[in-house]
Design an enzyme around this catalytic site. Sequence first.
Site, mmCIF file in Angstrom:
data_model
loop_
_atom_site.group_PDB
_atom_site.id
_atom_site.type_symbol
_atom_site.label_atom_id
_atom_site.label_comp_id
_atom_site.label_asym_id
_atom_site.label_seq_id
_atom_site.Cartn_x
_atom_site.Cartn_y
_atom_site.Cartn_z
ATOM 1 N N PHE A 148 -5.847 -7.879 3.527
ATOM 2 C CA PHE A 148 -5.055 -8.882 4.238
ATOM 3 C C PHE A 148 -3.627 -8.929 3.719
ATOM 4 O O PHE A 148 -3.084 -9.968 3.403
ATOM 5 C CB PHE A 148 -5.726 -10.251 4.135
ATOM 6 C CG PHE A 148 -5.356 -11.197 5.252
ATOM 7 C CD1 PHE A 148 -5.591 -10.855 6.576
ATOM 8 C CD2 PHE A 148 -4.790 -12.425 4.979
ATOM 9 C CE1 PHE A 148 -5.256 -11.721 7.602
ATOM 10 C CE2 PHE A 148 -4.457 -13.316 5.995
ATOM 11 C CZ PHE A 148 -4.685 -12.963 7.310
ATOM 12 N N GLY A 149 -3.016 -7.720 3.649
ATOM 13 C CA GLY A 149 -1.590 -7.632 3.340
ATOM 14 C C GLY A 149 -0.794 -7.788 4.620
ATOM 15 O O GLY A 149 -1.237 -8.419 5.589
ATOM 16 N N ILE A 151 -0.128 -5.709 7.039
ATOM 17 C CA ILE A 151 -0.753 -5.166 8.243
ATOM 18 C C ILE A 151 -1.954 -6.005 8.663
ATOM 19 O O ILE A 151 -2.096 -6.370 9.829
ATOM 20 C CB ILE A 151 -1.158 -3.699 8.025
ATOM 21 C CG1 ILE A 151 0.091 -2.845 7.790
ATOM 22 C CG2 ILE A 151 -1.942 -3.179 9.232
ATOM 23 C CD1 ILE A 151 -0.203 -1.421 7.347
ATOM 24 N N ARG A 171 -8.798 -9.477 -1.958
ATOM 25 C CA ARG A 171 -8.882 -9.946 -3.345
ATOM 26 C C ARG A 171 -8.116 -11.251 -3.529
ATOM 27 O O ARG A 171 -8.578 -12.171 -4.186
ATOM 28 C CB ARG A 171 -8.329 -8.865 -4.282
ATOM 29 C CG ARG A 171 -8.422 -9.216 -5.764
ATOM 30 C CD ARG A 171 -7.961 -8.058 -6.609
ATOM 31 N NE ARG A 171 -6.593 -7.667 -6.286
ATOM 32 C CZ ARG A 171 -5.969 -6.635 -6.835
ATOM 33 N NH1 ARG A 171 -6.593 -5.858 -7.692
ATOM 34 N NH2 ARG A 171 -4.734 -6.347 -6.503
ATOM 35 N N THR A 172 -6.930 -11.330 -2.916
ATOM 36 C CA THR A 172 -6.117 -12.545 -2.984
ATOM 37 C C THR A 172 -6.245 -13.310 -1.675
ATOM 38 O O THR A 172 -6.023 -12.744 -0.601
ATOM 39 C CB THR A 172 -4.630 -12.193 -3.214
ATOM 40 O OG1 THR A 172 -4.513 -11.412 -4.410
ATOM 41 C CG2 THR A 172 -3.794 -13.454 -3.343
ATOM 42 N N GLU A 256 -5.961 15.990 4.997
ATOM 43 C CA GLU A 256 -5.038 15.926 6.131
ATOM 44 C C GLU A 256 -4.058 17.097 6.060
ATOM 45 O O GLU A 256 -3.514 17.364 4.993
ATOM 46 C CB GLU A 256 -4.283 14.592 6.131
ATOM 47 C CG GLU A 256 -5.206 13.394 6.331
ATOM 48 C CD GLU A 256 -4.470 12.059 6.324
ATOM 49 O OE1 GLU A 256 -3.216 12.062 6.278
ATOM 50 O OE2 GLU A 256 -5.141 11.018 6.361
ATOM 51 N N HIS A 275 -3.155 10.647 11.690
ATOM 52 C CA HIS A 275 -2.329 9.817 10.804
ATOM 53 C C HIS A 275 -1.005 9.450 11.489
ATOM 54 O O HIS A 275 0.082 9.657 10.954
ATOM 55 C CB HIS A 275 -2.067 10.524 9.468
ATOM 56 C CG HIS A 275 -1.741 9.556 8.360
ATOM 57 N ND1 HIS A 275 -2.031 9.800 7.037
ATOM 58 C CD2 HIS A 275 -1.148 8.325 8.374
ATOM 59 C CE1 HIS A 275 -1.632 8.796 6.282
ATOM 60 N NE2 HIS A 275 -1.089 7.887 7.083
ATOM 61 N N GLY A 277 -0.612 6.232 12.895
ATOM 62 C CA GLY A 277 -0.667 4.794 13.094
ATOM 63 C C GLY A 277 0.678 4.106 13.023
ATOM 64 O O GLY A 277 0.887 3.053 13.643
#
Length: 313
Positions: A148-149, A151, A171-172, A256, A275, A277
Site C-alpha cells: 500500500f505504497g 501505487i 507492513r505500515t 526478463e 514489463h 505497466g
Amino acid sequence: MQKVIIPQVADKQTDHYLTKKGYEVLMVPDPTEAAILATAPDVAGIMMFVAPFPNTLYDKLPNLKVLARYGVGYDSIDADYAATKGVWVTNTPGANSVSVAENAVTDIMLLAKQSFKVSTLMRSGQQRAARQIFGHELAGKTVGIVGFGHIGQAVAKMLSSFGVKTLLYNRTKRPTKYGEYVDLETLLRQSDFVTLHIAATKQTEHLIGEKELKMMKSSASLINLARGSVVDEQALIKALSSHQIANAALDVFDEEPLPDDSPLFKLDNVFLTPHTGSNTVEAGENMAMGAARMIDEALSGQKPEWAVNQPQF
C-alpha cells in the site's frame, strides 16, 4: 565536466536537462554493464533502467557517485553495497503510480470480463464461441491489494467507484478511507482479485508461493505489476495449469524478457505484458525528470531528495 550516462529516451523526456546543467551527457539505449564500460569508465552518474548493476562493477568505475533509478524499484542494485563504495542510489517514488495503478485496474477488468479471450476468439474467426463467454461484474466483488505504497493507494482510490470491497495488506498501516487492513491469509482467502504492488526485497521474495496460491479461491485472479520475485513463478504456472486459480495478469517475471519457451505462453488463462505497466508518456517524463534531478543533486554535492541509501564518504 562530469560525465553522465542516461538512456537515449530520457534525454528527450527531460528536454536535455542534464546537458543544460553543464554535464557531458552520453546516451545509450539501455545502461547495461557492457554499455556502461564501453561508453565511459570515468562516468560520474548513471540513470538506470532495470538492468542489473553487479557489485563487481564499482571498482571499474572509479568516478561513480550516483546511480539514479528511472522508476521506483531498485532491486537490481545492491544499495547497501553501493553505500560502502560511496555511491548514492536514488529512485523516483510516485512518478509512475498513476500509470501502473491504471494498468492494474485495466488488468482486473480484462480478467473480470475475459476480454482478451473474447477478442482472441473473434480475431481467429470464432465469433460464435466468443459470444458464449460470460464475464463478471466487478461490483460486489472483493479486491485484495498487497502493498500500500503510492501505487497501491492509487489502485484503491480508483477502485472506490466500482462498488468493490477492498482489503489491504501492508507492513505500515497508512490511514485510508479506501480499504480495510487485514493479514495476508485473510486477504488471499476472501479476495476475488489479488493485485500485487509490494516492493521486491529479501523478505518479500516468493511472498506468493504454493501455500498462498492454495489459499485463494478457485475463481480468483492474480495480478502482478510489482516484481517477478514476489511470486514463485513455477508454483503459479502449476496453479494456472491445474485451474487452482482462475487466471492471472502478469507484467513482471523471474527472467526478463520472458524466455520464448516459458510455459506461460502456452496457457490460455494468463494475460501477459512485457514489463510495460509504467509505459505512458506521462510516467516516462516523470521518471526521467526525477532521475535527472537526483543525478544533478548528487553531483552538485547535495543529498539527493529521493536517496535510498547513505554513502560512506
